[in-house]
Design an enzyme around this catalytic site. Structure first.
Site, PDB file in Angstrom:
ATOM      1  N   ALA A 122     -37.766  -0.900 -22.500  1.00 49.77           N
ATOM      2  CA  ALA A 122     -37.321   0.146 -22.970  1.00 49.77           C
ATOM      3  C   ALA A 122     -37.893   0.073 -24.353  1.00 49.77           C
ATOM      4  CB  ALA A 122     -35.762  -0.025 -23.430  1.00 49.77           C
TER       5      ALA A 122
ATOM      6  N   TYR B  37     -32.197   8.391 -27.218  1.00 48.77           N
ATOM      7  CA  TYR B  37     -32.355   6.811 -27.350  1.00 48.77           C
ATOM      8  C   TYR B  37     -30.828   6.769 -26.150  1.00 48.77           C
ATOM      9  CZ  TYR B  37     -31.544   2.042 -27.087  1.00 48.77           C
ATOM     10  OH  TYR B  37     -31.465   0.238 -26.714  1.00 48.77           O
TER      11      TYR B  37
ATOM     12  N   THR C 112     -44.906  -3.615 -26.503  1.00 52.37           N
ATOM     13  CA  THR C 112     -44.036  -4.041 -27.671  1.00 52.37           C
ATOM     14  C   THR C 112     -44.148  -5.826 -27.843  1.00 52.37           C
ATOM     15  OG1 THR C 112     -42.154  -3.824 -27.354  1.00 52.37           O
ATOM     16  CG2 THR C 112     -42.961  -2.537 -28.962  1.00 52.37           C
ATOM     17  N   GLY C 113     -43.948  -6.207 -26.129  1.00 48.14           N
ATOM     18  CA  GLY C 113     -43.684  -7.495 -25.647  1.00 48.14           C
ATOM     19  C   GLY C 113     -45.394  -8.711 -26.366  1.00 48.14           C
TER      20      GLY C 113
ATOM     21  N   GLU D 212     -27.753   8.388 -37.246  1.00 47.35           N
ATOM     22  CA  GLU D 212     -26.457   6.937 -37.069  1.00 47.35           C
ATOM     23  C   GLU D 212     -25.275   6.928 -37.114  1.00 47.35           C
ATOM     24  OE1 GLU D 212     -30.166   3.512 -38.774  1.00 47.35           O
ATOM     25  OE2 GLU D 212     -28.373   3.923 -39.644  1.00 47.35           O
TER      26      GLU D 212
HETATM   27  C1  UD1 Z   1     -29.298  -0.985 -32.845  1.00 49.22           C
HETATM   28  C2  UD1 Z   1     -30.724  -1.642 -32.059  1.00 49.22           C
HETATM   29  C3  UD1 Z   1     -30.235  -0.328 -30.371  1.00 49.22           C
HETATM   30  C4  UD1 Z   1     -29.803  -0.959 -29.979  1.00 49.22           C
HETATM   31  C5  UD1 Z   1     -28.833  -0.544 -30.700  1.00 49.22           C
HETATM   32  C6  UD1 Z   1     -26.742  -0.996 -29.771  1.00 49.22           C
HETATM   33  C7  UD1 Z   1     -32.346  -2.368 -33.147  1.00 49.22           C
HETATM   34  C8  UD1 Z   1     -34.423  -1.469 -33.991  1.00 49.22           C
HETATM   35  N1  UD1 Z   1     -32.083  -0.980 -32.724  1.00 49.22           N
HETATM   36  O1  UD1 Z   1     -29.437  -0.126 -33.254  1.00 49.22           O
HETATM   37  O2  UD1 Z   1     -31.528  -1.089 -29.882  1.00 49.22           O
HETATM   38  O3  UD1 Z   1     -29.127   0.091 -28.859  1.00 49.22           O
HETATM   39  O4  UD1 Z   1     -28.392  -1.600 -31.857  1.00 49.22           O
HETATM   40  O5  UD1 Z   1     -25.674  -1.058 -31.331  1.00 49.22           O
HETATM   41  O6  UD1 Z   1     -31.934  -3.698 -32.939  1.00 49.22           O
HETATM   42  N2  UD1 Z   1     -30.355  -0.590 -41.821  1.00 49.22           N
HETATM   43  C9  UD1 Z   1     -30.559  -1.297 -43.162  1.00 49.22           C
HETATM   44  N3  UD1 Z   1     -31.849  -1.376 -43.676  1.00 49.22           N
HETATM   45  C10 UD1 Z   1     -33.399  -1.963 -42.797  1.00 49.22           C
HETATM   46  C11 UD1 Z   1     -32.878  -1.832 -41.608  1.00 49.22           C
HETATM   47  C12 UD1 Z   1     -31.507  -1.474 -40.942  1.00 49.22           C
HETATM   48  O7  UD1 Z   1     -30.435  -0.702 -44.079  1.00 49.22           O
HETATM   49  O8  UD1 Z   1     -34.369  -2.238 -43.517  1.00 49.22           O
HETATM   50  C13 UD1 Z   1     -28.677  -0.291 -42.034  1.00 49.22           C
HETATM   51  C14 UD1 Z   1     -29.901   1.527 -40.712  1.00 49.22           C
HETATM   52  O9  UD1 Z   1     -28.665   1.903 -41.245  1.00 49.22           O
HETATM   53  C15 UD1 Z   1     -28.091   0.708 -39.464  1.00 49.22           C
HETATM   54  C16 UD1 Z   1     -27.525  -0.637 -39.566  1.00 49.22           C
HETATM   55  O10 UD1 Z   1     -28.635  -1.336 -40.159  1.00 49.22           O
HETATM   56  O11 UD1 Z   1     -26.688   0.868 -39.805  1.00 49.22           O
HETATM   57  C17 UD1 Z   1     -28.271  -1.211 -37.972  1.00 49.22           C
HETATM   58  O12 UD1 Z   1     -29.920  -0.941 -37.614  1.00 49.22           O
HETATM   59  P1  UD1 Z   1     -30.712  -1.247 -36.946  1.00 49.22           P
HETATM   60  O13 UD1 Z   1     -30.946  -2.746 -36.431  1.00 49.22           O
HETATM   61  O14 UD1 Z   1     -31.657  -0.127 -36.918  1.00 49.22           O
HETATM   62  O15 UD1 Z   1     -29.757  -1.379 -35.348  1.00 49.22           O
HETATM   63  P2  UD1 Z   1     -28.587  -0.103 -34.520  1.00 49.22           P
HETATM   64  O16 UD1 Z   1     -29.773   1.577 -35.338  1.00 49.22           O
HETATM   65  O17 UD1 Z   1     -27.732   0.090 -35.015  1.00 49.22           O
END
Ligand code: UD1
Length: 326
Positions: free
Chosen positions: A89, A155, A41-42, A289
């Site tokens: 990671a 994870y 991914t890098g 989540e």
């Molecule tokens: C993220 C990190 C993870 C880290 C964690 C720490 C990423 C990809 N994952 O997970 O590495 O360890 O934080 O807490 O950066 N969402 C939407 N619409 C979208 C995408 C996401 O509503 O299109 C929502 C998701 O359902 C979630 C929130 O946004 O409730 C955050 O999602 P995401 O950015 O994937 O991060 P985490 O799952 O919190």
């Protein structure tokens, strides 16, 4: 550690989003850096600013296979590795549930390899990027490091297992280790291209393209979004603690901002920041989540002097500007 110009820091995952900012921060502080990255991914472009820097070496390798062989020629040329910042990671919580065996290798075996190298080669300092995902669904917010870890995904389990391996490293092997539990990191160079990407990268990219945004669930879930520049500062500061005067060995500390924002508010801010008119659709929430997440950062403040410098408004603007330039 010796003086900066003779200190060599190895950054695993250094061509990634957080890794490349960390490499930049180390080089700006005058240190020498070797990046180990498998480029799954890098990207080399993430390090474009420093590709000709005399103090930077980049080696393509999977750290889950071990660090001895890839680092041996570097050590011959430049001397021993003094610190390792381990960022390599698999970053998606959702993907870890779909592919737990891939995740154990990327997020746990890699850490064991790092500790093994540090043990044999007497590396001064190991810094590991843990995650707020180790807490699971906590109700007592903001969450402190004393909260019992109850991860809800492979994870989170593998991040916690890595923390325990670091603890073994410091308590039994006498290594100096620090684990930083990162909350939701965002900023320039975060890749928006997969459905697993960080939510801010997706929301900004879609807003700039005039494409509709999807919120999973009711959007009332909260996260603590911390700007990548502040995270890079924390990682390098933790790494450069001298072994002799080391105040942070064995430390586990949250790295966030202490401020929560709902995903609904975040979507509105991202849309406004891009002057976009896009629709927001709601899809069913993603299983596994966590609902709410916000960090208590008192410990990082006391031990590392950590104080986030970038507000969400400023961070979103900087990030949107970067996507506009792509
Ligand atoms: C993220 C990190 C993870 C880290 C964690 C720490 C990423 C990809 N994952 O997970 O590495 O360890 O934080 O807490 O950066 N969402 C939407 N619409 C979208 C995408 C996401 O509503 O299109 C929502 C998701 O359902 C979630 C929130 O946004 O409730 C955050 O999602 P995401 O950015 O994937 O991060 P985490 O799952 O919190």
């Amino acid at each position: 550690m010796p003086t900066p110009d003779t200190t060599l820091i190895c950054v695993t995952g250094g061509a990634g989003f957080i890794g490349s900012h960390t490499v930049g921060n180390l080089l700006e502080r005058g240190l020498r850096v070797v990046v180990l990255d498998d480029f799954s991914t890098g990207k080399r472009e993430n390090l474009a600013t420093w590709l000709d820097h005399p103090d930077l070496e980049i080696i393509e390798t999977d750290v889950s296979d071990g660090l001895f062989a890839p680092l041996a020629p570097v050590v011959t040329r430049r001397g021993p590795v003094h610190g390792i910042i381990h960022l390599a990671a698999q970053t998606s919580v959702i993907r870890s549930m779909e592919k737990p065996l891939t995740d154990v290798r990327a997020n746990y075996t890699s850490t064991v390899q790092v500790i093994e190298y540090a043990r044999v080669e007497a590396v001064d300092k190991v810094v590991f990027t843990s995650s707020s995902a180790i807490y699971g669904d906590v109700t007592d917010l903001p969450v402190t490091e004393a909260a019992p870890p109850t991860p809800m995904s492979p994870y989170g389990v593998h991040k916690r297992a890595s923390e325990l391996h670091l603890q073994y490293g410091s308590q039994v092997l006498g290594l100096s280790t620090t684990a930083l539990r990162l909350f939701n990191v965002y900023g320039p160079r975060q890749d928006p291209s997969s459905p697993y990407s960080g939510v801010i990268s997706i929301f900004l990219e879609r807003s700039l393209r005039g494409e509709d945004i999807v919120i999973f669930g009711d959007g009332g879930q909260t996260r603590d979004f911390v700007f990548v520049g502040d995270v890079a500062w924390a990682l390098t500061t933790a790494c450069l603690n001298d072994k002799v005067t080391d105040k942070v060995s064995g430390l586990i500390a949250n790295i966030g901002t202490g401020h929560a924002i709902t995903i609904n508010d975040l979507a509105a801010q991202c849309i406004a920041c891009c002057d976009a008119t896009v629709r927001v659709d709601h899809h069913p929430e993603r299983p596994g989540e966590i609902r709410d997440s916000v960090a208590d950062i008192t410990r990082a403040h006391k031990t590392l002097g950590f104080q986030p410098q970038t507000t969400i408004e400023e961070g979103l603007r900087l990030t949107a500007d970067w996507y506009r330039g792509q």
